[in-house]
Design a protein around this motif. Sequence first.
Motif, short mmCIF file in Angstrom:
data_model
loop_
_atom_site.label_atom_id
_atom_site.label_comp_id
_atom_site.label_asym_id
_atom_site.label_seq_id
_atom_site.Cartn_x
_atom_site.Cartn_y
_atom_site.Cartn_z
N GLY A 325 68.41 -25.95 54.95
CA GLY A 325 68.98 -24.72 54.42
C GLY A 325 70.10 -24.15 55.28
N ASP A 326 70.35 -24.76 56.44
CA ASP A 326 71.37 -24.20 57.34
C ASP A 326 72.75 -24.77 57.04
OD1 ASP A 326 70.38 -26.73 58.16
OD2 ASP A 326 71.40 -26.53 60.09
N GLU A 327 73.73 -24.07 57.50
CA GLU A 327 75.12 -24.55 57.57
C GLU A 327 75.55 -25.29 56.30
OE1 GLU A 327 75.46 -25.05 62.39
OE2 GLU A 327 74.71 -26.79 61.31
N CYS A 328 75.45 -24.59 55.17
CA CYS A 328 75.87 -25.19 53.90
C CYS A 328 77.13 -24.49 53.40
CB CYS A 328 74.75 -25.06 52.87
SG CYS A 328 75.24 -25.74 51.27
N GLY A 375 62.49 -22.91 56.34
CA GLY A 375 63.94 -23.09 56.30
C GLY A 375 64.58 -22.40 57.49
N TRP A 376 65.76 -22.87 57.86
CA TRP A 376 66.54 -22.20 58.92
C TRP A 376 66.96 -20.82 58.41
CZ3 TRP A 376 65.74 -24.67 63.21
CH2 TRP A 376 65.64 -26.07 63.22
N ASP A 377 67.39 -19.94 59.32
CA ASP A 377 67.54 -18.53 58.93
C ASP A 377 68.63 -18.28 57.89
OD1 ASP A 377 69.98 -17.99 60.55
OD2 ASP A 377 68.64 -18.10 62.27
N SER A 392 64.13 -18.91 63.01
CA SER A 392 65.26 -18.11 63.47
C SER A 392 65.96 -18.84 64.60
CB SER A 392 64.72 -16.76 63.95
OG SER A 392 65.77 -15.88 64.20
N TRP A 393 67.16 -19.34 64.31
CA TRP A 393 67.86 -20.14 65.33
C TRP A 393 69.15 -19.48 65.80
CZ3 TRP A 393 72.66 -22.78 65.00
CH2 TRP A 393 73.27 -22.79 63.73
N ARG A 394 69.80 -18.68 64.92
CA ARG A 394 71.04 -18.03 65.34
C ARG A 394 70.64 -16.72 66.03
NH1 ARG A 394 74.22 -17.92 59.78
NH2 ARG A 394 72.18 -17.11 59.20
N LEU A 417 66.12 -21.59 73.36
CA LEU A 417 65.22 -22.70 73.01
C LEU A 417 65.94 -23.92 72.42
CD1 LEU A 417 62.27 -20.52 71.74
CD2 LEU A 417 62.29 -21.94 73.78
N TYR A 418 67.26 -23.98 72.60
CA TYR A 418 67.96 -25.21 72.22
C TYR A 418 68.07 -26.07 73.48
CZ TYR A 418 69.12 -24.53 67.32
OH TYR A 418 69.05 -24.42 65.95
N PHE A 419 67.19 -27.04 73.55
CA PHE A 419 67.12 -27.85 74.77
C PHE A 419 68.26 -28.88 74.84
CE2 PHE A 419 62.24 -27.41 75.73
CZ PHE A 419 62.42 -26.06 75.95
N LEU A 472 65.65 -30.06 69.86
CA LEU A 472 66.47 -31.01 70.60
C LEU A 472 67.37 -31.76 69.63
CD1 LEU A 472 66.98 -31.93 73.50
CD2 LEU A 472 65.62 -33.94 72.99
N TRP A 473 68.63 -31.32 69.59
CA TRP A 473 69.65 -31.97 68.76
C TRP A 473 70.28 -33.06 69.61
CZ3 TRP A 473 69.11 -30.40 63.94
CH2 TRP A 473 68.54 -29.14 63.73
N THR A 474 70.58 -34.20 68.98
CA THR A 474 70.87 -35.37 69.82
C THR A 474 72.30 -35.90 69.69
OG1 THR A 474 69.95 -36.79 68.11
CG2 THR A 474 68.46 -36.10 69.86
#
Length: 614
Positions: A325-328, A375-377, A392-394, A417-419, A472-474
């Motif tokens: 649901g994010d960044e669309c 879903g993402w925020d 909630s990520w942003r 919390l974004y490692f 953890l985004w890679t």
Amino acid sequence: MKISKLLTLIGLFFLSENSFAQDVNEVKIIPQPNSIKYLGTEYVIGSKQAIVYKGFKQKPETLDRFTKEIIAQIPTKETKHSQSIVLEKTKTDNIHEAYSLKIDNTGIKISSSTEQGVFYGLQSLLQIILASDNNILAALEIKDIPRYKYRGLHLDVGRHLFPVSFIKSYIDLMAHYKLNNFHWHLTEDQGWRIEIKKYPKLTSIGGTREGTLINHLKDKQHVYDKTPYGGYYTQDEVKEVVAYAASKYINVIPEIELPGHSLAALSAYPEYGCGENPGPYKATMGWGIFDDVYCAGKESTFTFLQDILDEVLLLFPSKYIHIGGDECPKTKWKTCKYCQNRIKENKLKDEHELQSYFVQRIEKYLNGKGRSIIGWDEILEGGLAPNATVMSWRGVKGGIAAAKQHHDVIMTPSTHLYFDNRESISSEEPQTISSAYPTRHVSLKQVYSFNPSLDTLAPEFQKHVIGVQANLWTEYIKTLEKVLYHIMPRIYALAEIGWTTLENKNWENFSQIRVSEHLYRFDKTGKTYRVPQTIGVEQDTLLGETIEIKLKPSVKNAKIYYSINGYTPTEMDYLYTNPVKIHIPKGEERIFKSVVITPSGRRSVTSKINLINK
Ligand code: ACM
Ligand code: ZN
């Protein structure tokens, strides 16, 4: 002669004890249990332990296996009396995951109303045994219960993927620290990673990209390695991971991204893009946000996604299914006749409401199958789906807004919390997503400081904060060694903010004593991790004529080397053993640098203090 040497040693001992608060008898458990009562005596544990079950209808095989693994790690010691570990399933205590662990001179007993609770009691026992010397355990009673019911760790396998054997070791680490949800990010613009039998091109075409960006997204000129990169998990492998995680009481939440981050899927099935003749599309070699997303106007898009979800549901028993649901971006929807028709027919205000329509329709489908969506925020924009849980990520704003609408929330702010962020701004850190930003980093302390139930949120809304997760985004994490570098030791802080109440958290005890002990053990495995910088370097600059510096290694039994000439210290420089006094002539400056080198030879990034006598 002997006596004076001893006195010197005692003197040093007190010196270092005074410098850094520490109680040597305390157990060193991560996450810190919420109640520990020391009984003042000791228990000498032998390696011959019987396992006794009480209150179980049948022998719990998973717990039995794990308990035997723990017993195998007790250093050999014969005891006069027969000894046992009693595992008890109680009827009275209905709080899921809570456990009690009692060690006294009669033996060891772990009780819980659930197998999962007993499992956590065993993890605490294992940590106590691993940190003990000479088979001596402090007699104690732990009564423990997690602060949050959701304690998650995420892994993006879209940008880079890792073998099943590694995913299992990731799950092992999570379990050791009482995390209970593994969020498996399986689909991305750069690659589709889960076999879907009805749509084989998702993996045969969407599973591979033509190359990978090697410099930074922010750089003007992008450079790619031009080496095809791909792979995916078969359904059998997925089942293997899910079953393995279940044996560690970890739920696996699959993420199937929609409507955005869908280029890899569209590269295989372009017909679900916008317009009459959509495509061709390609799985992308770079990172970012891409305009090509699923068409929200075509009915066939929903059939496609529902078919995919049908297969996903058969593989994952999880109550939660993450739908992204994010960044669309809404760019393509604005000019697509199908999307515009959908807006008209459903009397939607704009493309944000169209995204909400999309998510709500998928939610309804999944609710009908007995599942719930996360879903993402961004799913707040255009109206929340009625039963959705929000990640909630942003920052925490989205989480607060969702909680105020009585929706459950999982806090995962990128600031804490974004490692995938680097831990420090040192030039010695490896390339990360934050390398292009001068100050962006997420330190161990920053993770530890995060309170998911923000003080600013009224208590009636705080109850909707069901937990916390690190992601953890890679993009810049190609190897499993680098995955470990990014999560170790920040996973310890994540575990503690998810489990331990605010009153029982303590940064000094955590960072100086428990992290040091746990990393000492991890160091012995030979695996990669990030060695925290020297403890005791809090300031950039110290002023004076004689400056005393007190340091402590961040890993037990590690050494500190230092230099006072600005050069990066090596093992050929001064070895730090006691507080050092450095004399600075009037008007001069020194640059004091220190590094920690662990027993296995791993080194921290360099710490630096400017010493000035003005
Ligand atoms: C996200 O980081 N785009 C959820
Ligand atoms: Zn469209």
